[in-house]
Design a protein around this motif. Structure first.
Motif, PDB file in Angstrom:
ATOM      1  N   TYR A   1      13.175   1.773  -4.097  1.00  0.00           N
ATOM      2  CA  TYR A   1      13.498   0.444  -4.602  1.00  0.00           C
ATOM      3  C   TYR A   1      12.352  -0.535  -4.378  1.00  0.00           C
ATOM      4  O   TYR A   1      12.511  -1.735  -4.552  1.00  0.00           O
ATOM      5  CB  TYR A   1      14.784  -0.078  -3.951  1.00  0.00           C
ATOM      6  N   GLY A   2      11.196  -0.019  -3.954  1.00  0.00           N
ATOM      7  CA  GLY A   2      10.040  -0.873  -3.720  1.00  0.00           C
ATOM      8  C   GLY A   2      10.191  -1.751  -2.489  1.00  0.00           C
ATOM      9  O   GLY A   2       9.534  -2.770  -2.370  1.00  0.00           O
ATOM     10  N   LEU A   3      11.056  -1.344  -1.571  1.00  0.00           N
ATOM     11  CA  LEU A   3      11.302  -2.119  -0.357  1.00  0.00           C
ATOM     12  C   LEU A   3      10.981  -1.278   0.870  1.00  0.00           C
ATOM     13  O   LEU A   3      11.015  -0.054   0.831  1.00  0.00           O
ATOM     14  CB  LEU A   3      12.770  -2.557  -0.284  1.00  0.00           C
ATOM     15  N   GLY A   4      10.700  -1.957   1.974  1.00  0.00           N
ATOM     16  CA  GLY A   4      10.503  -1.263   3.242  1.00  0.00           C
ATOM     17  C   GLY A   4       9.093  -0.811   3.503  1.00  0.00           C
ATOM     18  O   GLY A   4       8.860   0.002   4.394  1.00  0.00           O
ATOM     19  N   GLY A   5       8.131  -1.333   2.747  1.00  0.00           N
ATOM     20  CA  GLY A   5       6.750  -0.943   2.961  1.00  0.00           C
ATOM     21  C   GLY A   5       6.252  -1.340   4.335  1.00  0.00           C
ATOM     22  O   GLY A   5       6.737  -2.289   4.953  1.00  0.00           O
ATOM     23  N   ILE A   6       5.296  -0.618   4.826  1.00  0.00           N
ATOM     24  CA  ILE A   6       4.742  -0.873   6.152  1.00  0.00           C
ATOM     25  C   ILE A   6       3.937  -2.162   6.098  1.00  0.00           C
ATOM     26  O   ILE A   6       3.121  -2.362   5.206  1.00  0.00           O
ATOM     27  CB  ILE A   6       3.896   0.324   6.600  1.00  0.00           C
ATOM     28  N   GLY A   7       4.186  -3.034   7.071  1.00  0.00           N
ATOM     29  CA  GLY A   7       3.554  -4.350   7.051  1.00  0.00           C
ATOM     30  C   GLY A   7       4.314  -5.294   6.139  1.00  0.00           C
ATOM     31  O   GLY A   7       3.765  -6.255   5.631  1.00  0.00           O
ATOM     32  N   GLY A   8       5.592  -5.002   5.913  1.00  0.00           N
ATOM     33  CA  GLY A   8       6.422  -5.791   5.011  1.00  0.00           C
ATOM     34  C   GLY A   8       6.537  -7.243   5.433  1.00  0.00           C
ATOM     35  O   GLY A   8       6.293  -7.600   6.584  1.00  0.00           O
ATOM     36  N   THR A   9       6.935  -8.074   4.495  1.00  0.00           N
ATOM     37  CA  THR A   9       7.022  -9.506   4.744  1.00  0.00           C
ATOM     38  C   THR A   9       8.419  -9.957   5.119  1.00  0.00           C
ATOM     39  O   THR A   9       8.606 -11.096   5.494  1.00  0.00           O
ATOM     40  CB  THR A   9       6.564 -10.281   3.500  1.00  0.00           C
ATOM     41  N   ARG A  10       9.413  -9.074   4.999  1.00  0.00           N
ATOM     42  CA  ARG A  10      10.765  -9.446   5.409  1.00  0.00           C
ATOM     43  C   ARG A  10      10.774  -9.683   6.909  1.00  0.00           C
ATOM     44  O   ARG A  10      10.083  -9.008   7.667  1.00  0.00           O
ATOM     45  CB  ARG A  10      11.759  -8.353   5.037  1.00  0.00           C
TER      46      ARG A  10
ATOM     47  N   LEU B   1       0.815  -1.218   0.000  1.00  0.00           N
ATOM     48  CA  LEU B   1       0.000   0.000   0.000  1.00  0.00           C
ATOM     49  C   LEU B   1       0.847   1.265   0.000  1.00  0.00           C
ATOM     50  O   LEU B   1       0.701   2.121  -0.873  1.00  0.00           O
ATOM     51  CB  LEU B   1      -0.942  -0.006   1.206  1.00  0.00           C
ATOM     52  N   TYR B   2       1.761   1.402   0.949  1.00  0.00           N
ATOM     53  CA  TYR B   2       2.578   2.610   1.031  1.00  0.00           C
ATOM     54  C   TYR B   2       3.580   2.685  -0.112  1.00  0.00           C
ATOM     55  O   TYR B   2       3.928   3.774  -0.568  1.00  0.00           O
ATOM     56  CB  TYR B   2       3.292   2.692   2.385  1.00  0.00           C
ATOM     57  N   LEU B   3       4.034   1.531  -0.593  1.00  0.00           N
ATOM     58  CA  LEU B   3       4.951   1.521  -1.738  1.00  0.00           C
ATOM     59  C   LEU B   3       4.271   2.105  -2.968  1.00  0.00           C
ATOM     60  O   LEU B   3       4.885   2.833  -3.747  1.00  0.00           O
ATOM     61  CB  LEU B   3       5.414   0.091  -2.041  1.00  0.00           C
TER      62      LEU B   3
ATOM     63  N   LEU C   1       5.121  16.090   2.274  1.00  0.00           N
ATOM     64  CA  LEU C   1       3.901  16.795   2.669  1.00  0.00           C
ATOM     65  C   LEU C   1       2.751  15.854   3.010  1.00  0.00           C
ATOM     66  O   LEU C   1       1.881  16.198   3.798  1.00  0.00           O
ATOM     67  CB  LEU C   1       3.470  17.755   1.557  1.00  0.00           C
ATOM     68  N   SER C   2       2.742  14.660   2.418  1.00  0.00           N
ATOM     69  CA  SER C   2       1.589  13.794   2.618  1.00  0.00           C
ATOM     70  C   SER C   2       1.824  12.622   3.564  1.00  0.00           C
ATOM     71  O   SER C   2       0.877  12.144   4.186  1.00  0.00           O
ATOM     72  CB  SER C   2       1.091  13.266   1.271  1.00  0.00           C
ATOM     73  N   PHE C   3       3.054  12.129   3.685  1.00  0.00           N
ATOM     74  CA  PHE C   3       3.271  10.906   4.457  1.00  0.00           C
ATOM     75  C   PHE C   3       2.792  10.996   5.904  1.00  0.00           C
ATOM     76  O   PHE C   3       2.055  10.112   6.355  1.00  0.00           O
ATOM     77  CB  PHE C   3       4.738  10.460   4.410  1.00  0.00           C
ATOM     78  N   PRO C   4       3.170  12.015   6.675  1.00  0.00           N
ATOM     79  CA  PRO C   4       2.696  12.045   8.074  1.00  0.00           C
ATOM     80  C   PRO C   4       1.177  12.068   8.180  1.00  0.00           C
ATOM     81  O   PRO C   4       0.595  11.384   9.023  1.00  0.00           O
ATOM     82  CB  PRO C   4       3.304  13.336   8.636  1.00  0.00           C
TER      83      PRO C   4
ATOM     84  N   PRO D   1       5.850   6.122  -4.065  1.00  0.00           N
ATOM     85  CA  PRO D   1       7.037   5.464  -4.622  1.00  0.00           C
ATOM     86  C   PRO D   1       8.308   6.288  -4.464  1.00  0.00           C
ATOM     87  O   PRO D   1       9.407   5.731  -4.443  1.00  0.00           O
ATOM     88  CB  PRO D   1       6.685   5.259  -6.096  1.00  0.00           C
ATOM     89  N   TRP D   2       8.206   7.603  -4.316  1.00  0.00           N
ATOM     90  CA  TRP D   2       9.386   8.449  -4.134  1.00  0.00           C
ATOM     91  C   TRP D   2      10.001   8.260  -2.740  1.00  0.00           C
ATOM     92  O   TRP D   2      11.163   8.549  -2.541  1.00  0.00           O
ATOM     93  CB  TRP D   2       9.054   9.923  -4.366  1.00  0.00           C
ATOM     94  N   LEU D   3       9.212   7.760  -1.787  1.00  0.00           N
ATOM     95  CA  LEU D   3       9.737   7.502  -0.453  1.00  0.00           C
ATOM     96  C   LEU D   3      10.359   6.111  -0.331  1.00  0.00           C
ATOM     97  O   LEU D   3      11.195   5.871   0.538  1.00  0.00           O
ATOM     98  CB  LEU D   3       8.632   7.652   0.602  1.00  0.00           C
ATOM     99  N   PHE D   4       9.920   5.201  -1.186  1.00  0.00           N
ATOM    100  CA  PHE D   4      10.423   3.822  -1.190  1.00  0.00           C
ATOM    101  C   PHE D   4      10.958   3.532  -2.594  1.00  0.00           C
ATOM    102  O   PHE D   4      10.356   2.769  -3.352  1.00  0.00           O
ATOM    103  CB  PHE D   4       9.294   2.852  -0.840  1.00  0.00           C
TER     104      PHE D   4
END
Length: 132
Positions: A48-57, A37-39, A84-87, A43-46
């Motif tokens: 490489y498409g990694l580190g999303g919240i609720g990640g499976t790693r 969802l967050y990825l 501006l939008s993430f928080p 996409p500019w915050l993640f």
């Protein structure tokens, strides 16, 4: 107000400025248990498409979503703090999840109007009594 915003946007484009176009998918994304969802939203915050919240790693799956968001806000390059939008999105997401219990009603479309009118006519005091 809208005309001023349009003028600023046109000037931005005329000056060679860039923009990001987003669209809506045919199927809405779930806000529950969705590590992508967050990825997809930022996409500019993640990058490489990694580190999303609720990640499976393994290292990420042990973190609660709330803790993961607080750690992202302390990230060394401050990109999550200065976005501006993430928080706003992260806080709103927590509020929605806290205010719902992932419940839903499945109804046959032919019976939907009848079910909706019955639900709207339920006595609020009865619901409060049931809840207590």
């Amino acid at each position: 107000m809208v005309d001023a915003q349009k003028a600023c946007a046109l000037k931005h484009l005329d000056d060679g400025g860039r923009f990001l176009h987003t669209s809506h998918a045919e199927k809405p994304e779930s806000i529950y248990n969705n590590p992508h969802l967050y990825l997809k939203m930022s996409p500019w915050l993640f990058p490489y498409g990694l580190g999303g919240i609720g990640g499976t790693r393994l290292s990420l799956s042990k973190l609660s979503d709330e803790k993961h968001k607080s750690l992202l806000m302390m990230y060394h390059d401050k990109r999550f703090q200065t976005d501006l939008s993430f928080p706003f999105i992260a806080f709103s997401h927590e509020q929605v999840k806290a205010g719902t219990t992932q419940s839903y009603i499945v109804a046959n479309s032919k019976k939907f109007d009848n079910i909706a009118s019955q639900m709207l006519s339920i006595d609020k005091q009865t619901l409060e009594d049931l809840a207590t």
